[in-house]
Motif scaffolding. Sequence first.
Motif: not given
Length: 133
Positions: A76-96
């Motif tokens: 559960e903890e790792s899933t939350a971290l993975l989701v957080s990192e994926r969301d951060r990457i999605d924001r980077q992609i949107e900015d790019l």
Amino acid sequence: MRIGDLATRAGVSVRALRYYEEQGLLYATRSASGQRHYPEAAVDRVRLFQQLYAAGLSSRTIATLLPCVDANEPDEESTALLVSERDRIDRQIEDLIATRDRLTAVIGSSKQECRHPSVPQKTSRTTGQPAHV
């Protein structure tokens, strides 16, 4: 395979491989003479590290996630971290994408040749005004 071979095949420096070992991300067996030997799977593992670093994950985050990646069963903890990192990457992609779109708009609307301020412009000998090339 030896450290130099792994570095070449994975496209990283020997120093990077030693760093991965120091961080507990990569493991090697040692020969009687102390040389490092890596399994074939180390090539893909190092390439994964490079992708994760390029995406902005830290060594600490990668080390935290590796057991889940290896087991293919995040807790559960790792899933939350993975989701957080994926969301951060999605924001980077949107900015790019927004940046690329803005550059495309500037390129498309530019009717005149762009001149860099540090590049000297040609001037007319007679008028001293910028020459039209």
